[in-house]
Design an enzyme around this catalytic site. Structure first.
Site, PDB file in Angstrom:
ATOM      1  CD1 TRP A   1      -2.708   1.771   0.856  1.00 37.61           C
ATOM      2  CD2 TRP A   1      -1.140   2.396   2.332  1.00 37.61           C
ATOM      3  NE1 TRP A   1      -3.011   3.049   1.270  1.00 37.61           N
ATOM      4  CE2 TRP A   1      -2.060   3.450   2.177  1.00 37.61           C
ATOM      5  CE3 TRP A   1      -0.060   2.557   3.202  1.00 37.61           C
ATOM      6  CZ2 TRP A   1      -1.950   4.662   2.879  1.00 37.61           C
ATOM      7  CZ3 TRP A   1       0.076   3.759   3.891  1.00 37.61           C
ATOM      8  CH2 TRP A   1      -0.862   4.788   3.730  1.00 37.61           C
TER       9      TRP A   1
ATOM     10  CB  SER B   1       1.926  -4.461   2.990  1.00 35.49           C
ATOM     11  OG  SER B   1       0.992  -3.763   3.763  1.00 35.49           O
ATOM     12  CG  MET B   2      -3.528  -3.794  -0.182  1.00 34.60           C
ATOM     13  SD  MET B   2      -4.243  -2.168  -0.477  1.00 34.60           S
ATOM     14  CE  MET B   2      -3.616  -1.834  -2.128  1.00 34.60           C
TER      15      MET B   2
ATOM     16  CG  ASP C   1       4.136  -5.677  10.732  1.00 35.62           C
ATOM     17  OD1 ASP C   1       3.653  -4.537  10.794  1.00 35.62           O
ATOM     18  OD2 ASP C   1       4.237  -6.311   9.663  1.00 35.62           O
TER      19      ASP C   1
ATOM     20  CG  HIS D   1       4.534  -3.320   7.536  1.00 37.74           C
ATOM     21  ND1 HIS D   1       3.793  -4.481   7.657  1.00 37.74           N
ATOM     22  CD2 HIS D   1       4.010  -2.665   6.455  1.00 37.74           C
ATOM     23  CE1 HIS D   1       2.865  -4.529   6.710  1.00 37.74           C
ATOM     24  NE2 HIS D   1       2.992  -3.447   5.964  1.00 37.74           N
TER      25      HIS D   1
END
Length: 269
Positions: free
Chosen positions: A26, A92-93, A218, A247
């Site tokens: 993202w 992530s996304m 995270d 992250h």
């Protein structure tokens, strides 16, 4: 590459050998993969990265975001390149896009997947998902993001790379700059989409060998509601938990990521 709705997607295609295709996080763009790609090129891999529509050097997106749209873009890129036996790597996304791609388009071109710090299966709290992120917390984050992106980056920077990150101020600024350079409307809309899209029913159908790497520090995607739950739902998952990692694994753990991608499926871990 021009999509069916005439959006130009920027992509890079380097190297020869087994093909690895990357989907980015993202708010970032494909530049986030510089350090992982460099390591894989040295090991004889072909590496493909691309900027999601509305991000980086790809065309802006007019309106309306959903995971089907992003999965279709990935499908069109793989068809355009006509690649097979691909390793799909997401952060992530980007992991969410990979899942929707496979459940929507099938796994015919894909051999395996690598999920780095996924936000799967669902971030937001619901009645049947009580340990998710409270909606008020998400709304507050979206409100700040919508009025002051640099401040949002400053507030979220300290935990991003983990407990004791060996990351320069320049590296942190490089990551923040990718976020700041993404259109505000895109940031807000895709953050909400990513947090609210529920993959709990899809993950059991994602029948590919899948490596998950997730930091136990995270703050963006807490492992107890993301990585561990995702591994439990996937039929063929291997989870590697990284002590103290945040992250931003694509920077802090780039050599480890390269090492794991370079291993055969049965040797992960």
């Amino acid at each position: 590459m021009l999509t069916s709705d005439r959006v130009e997607l920027f992509f890079t295609d380097e190297g020869d050998g087994p093909c690895v295709v990357f989907t980015h996080s993202w708010a970032l763009n494909s530049d986030q993969w510089h350090y992982v790609v460099a390591g894989l090129l040295d090991k004889g891999y072909r590496c493909v990265t691309y900027d999601r529509r509305g991000h980086g050097r790809s065309d802006r997106h007019r309106s309306g975001w959903n995971m089907d749209l992003l999965a279709d873009d990935l499908a069109q890129l793989l068809d355009h390149l006509d690649v097979n036996d691909v390793t799909l790597v997401g952060h992530s996304m980007g992991c969410s896009e990979i899942v929707r791609y496979v459940t929507r388009h099938g796994s015919g071109r894909v051999a395996r997947a690598v999920f780095l710090a996924p936000i799967l299966p669902l971030l937001i709290k619901l009645a049947d998902h009580p340990d998710g992120i409270d909606a008020a917390h998400l709304d507050a984050s979206l409100e700040l993001l919508g009025r002051d992106v640099p401040q949002w980056c400053s507030d979220n920077a300290p935990p991003y790379f983990g407990v004791q990150p060996n990351v320069s101020a320049g590296m942190a600024e490089w990551t923040s700059r990718q976020i700041v350079d993404t259109p505000v409307k895109t940031l807000v809309d895709t953050m909400r989409m990513g947090a609210e899209t529920d993959f709990r029913a899809e993950l059991p159908a994602f029948d590919l060998p899948t490596l998950l790497m997730h930091g136990d520090a995270d703050a963006s995607a807490p492992i107890e509601i993301t990585g561990r739950k995702t591994a439990a739902l996937l039929p063929r998952a291997t989870l590697i938990e990284l002590p103290g990692a945040g992250h931003g694994l694509y920077v802090t753990h780039a050599p480890q990521i390269v090492g794991q991608i370079s291993k055969p499926v049965g040797s992960w871990g």
